[in-house]
Design a protein around this motif. Sequence first.
Motif, PDB file in Angstrom:
ATOM      1  N   TYR A   1       0.813  -1.211   0.000  1.00 20.83           N
ATOM      2  CA  TYR A   1       0.000   0.000   0.000  1.00 20.83           C
ATOM      3  C   TYR A   1       0.844   1.258   0.000  1.00 20.83           C
ATOM      4  O   TYR A   1       0.358   2.314  -0.399  1.00 20.83           O
ATOM      5  CB  TYR A   1      -0.951   0.003   1.194  1.00 20.83           C
TER       6      TYR A   1
ATOM      7  N   ILE B   1      -4.925   3.092  -1.856  1.00 24.32           N
ATOM      8  CA  ILE B   1      -5.697   3.038  -0.617  1.00 24.32           C
ATOM      9  C   ILE B   1      -7.027   3.736  -0.863  1.00 24.32           C
ATOM     10  O   ILE B   1      -7.075   4.951  -1.070  1.00 24.32           O
ATOM     11  CB  ILE B   1      -4.932   3.724   0.538  1.00 24.32           C
ATOM     12  N   HIS B   2      -8.126   2.970  -0.861  1.00 22.84           N
ATOM     13  CA  HIS B   2      -9.452   3.548  -1.082  1.00 22.84           C
ATOM     14  C   HIS B   2     -10.100   3.949   0.228  1.00 22.84           C
ATOM     15  O   HIS B   2     -10.759   4.982   0.299  1.00 22.84           O
ATOM     16  CB  HIS B   2     -10.337   2.557  -1.835  1.00 22.84           C
TER      17      HIS B   2
ATOM     18  N   LEU C   1     -13.059  -7.098   1.477  1.00 25.16           N
ATOM     19  CA  LEU C   1     -13.119  -7.223   0.013  1.00 25.16           C
ATOM     20  C   LEU C   1     -12.817  -8.645  -0.442  1.00 25.16           C
ATOM     21  O   LEU C   1     -12.138  -8.863  -1.450  1.00 25.16           O
ATOM     22  CB  LEU C   1     -12.161  -6.244  -0.663  1.00 25.16           C
TER      23      LEU C   1
ATOM     24  N   GLY D   1      -8.521  -6.779   0.460  1.00 20.02           N
ATOM     25  CA  GLY D   1      -8.087  -5.792   1.443  1.00 20.02           C
ATOM     26  C   GLY D   1      -7.377  -6.496   2.588  1.00 20.02           C
ATOM     27  O   GLY D   1      -7.252  -7.717   2.607  1.00 20.02           O
TER      28      GLY D   1
ATOM     29  N   VAL E   1      -7.994  -1.902   5.879  1.00 21.25           N
ATOM     30  CA  VAL E   1      -7.523  -1.140   4.728  1.00 21.25           C
ATOM     31  C   VAL E   1      -8.078  -1.783   3.465  1.00 21.25           C
ATOM     32  O   VAL E   1      -7.906  -2.976   3.243  1.00 21.25           O
ATOM     33  CB  VAL E   1      -5.977  -1.092   4.664  1.00 21.25           C
ATOM     34  N   GLU E   2      -8.736  -0.970   2.642  1.00 21.44           N
ATOM     35  CA  GLU E   2      -9.293  -1.486   1.383  1.00 21.44           C
ATOM     36  C   GLU E   2      -8.821  -0.629   0.228  1.00 21.44           C
ATOM     37  O   GLU E   2      -8.531   0.513   0.370  1.00 21.44           O
ATOM     38  CB  GLU E   2     -10.820  -1.474   1.443  1.00 21.44           C
TER      39      GLU E   2
END
Length: 132
Positions: free
Chosen positions: A45, A74-75, A98, A102, A131-132
Motif C-alpha cells: 500500500y 488506498i481507497h 473485500l 483488502g 484497509v481497502e
Amino acid sequence: MSLSDPIADMLTRIRNAARSNKKNVDIRNSKVCSGIAGVLKEEGYVNDFNVIEDGRQGILRLDLRYGPNGEQVIHSMTRESKPGRRVYKKVSDLPRPLAGLGICIVSTPKGVMSDRKARTENVGGELICIVE
C-alpha cells in the motif's frame, strides 16, 4: 500538544494525503505507527517509509503508492479498535475485507501484522484497522 489517539491521527493523515495525491506524508513516530507502516509496506500500500530523527520522538515519512495512471491504491482506511471501545478477535473471527483483496491490521503478542500473517501464525489480537 498531546494526542489521545495517535493511530487515528496516522490513518487520517494517510487518507487525506492519498485523496489530495501527495507523494509523501509525515506522521509522529511510535512503535505501533512504525508497525502499521511496516505492514502497509509489506502489503504494497506504500512504497517505503523512513524515520527522521528530530531530537524528540521522531517523524515517520511514508511514500504513498499510486497506480500507473495515478489512481489511489488506498481507497478506505477505517479504525476498528478505538480508545473507548477496544475490539479483540480470535484468529478464526478475523474479517476478510473485500473477499481477501483488502487487509486487516492486527496487534498481536508477536507484533503488528496483517490478517494473512496472523492466520499463518495462528494468533489473534486487537483489530486496529481495515484497509481497502
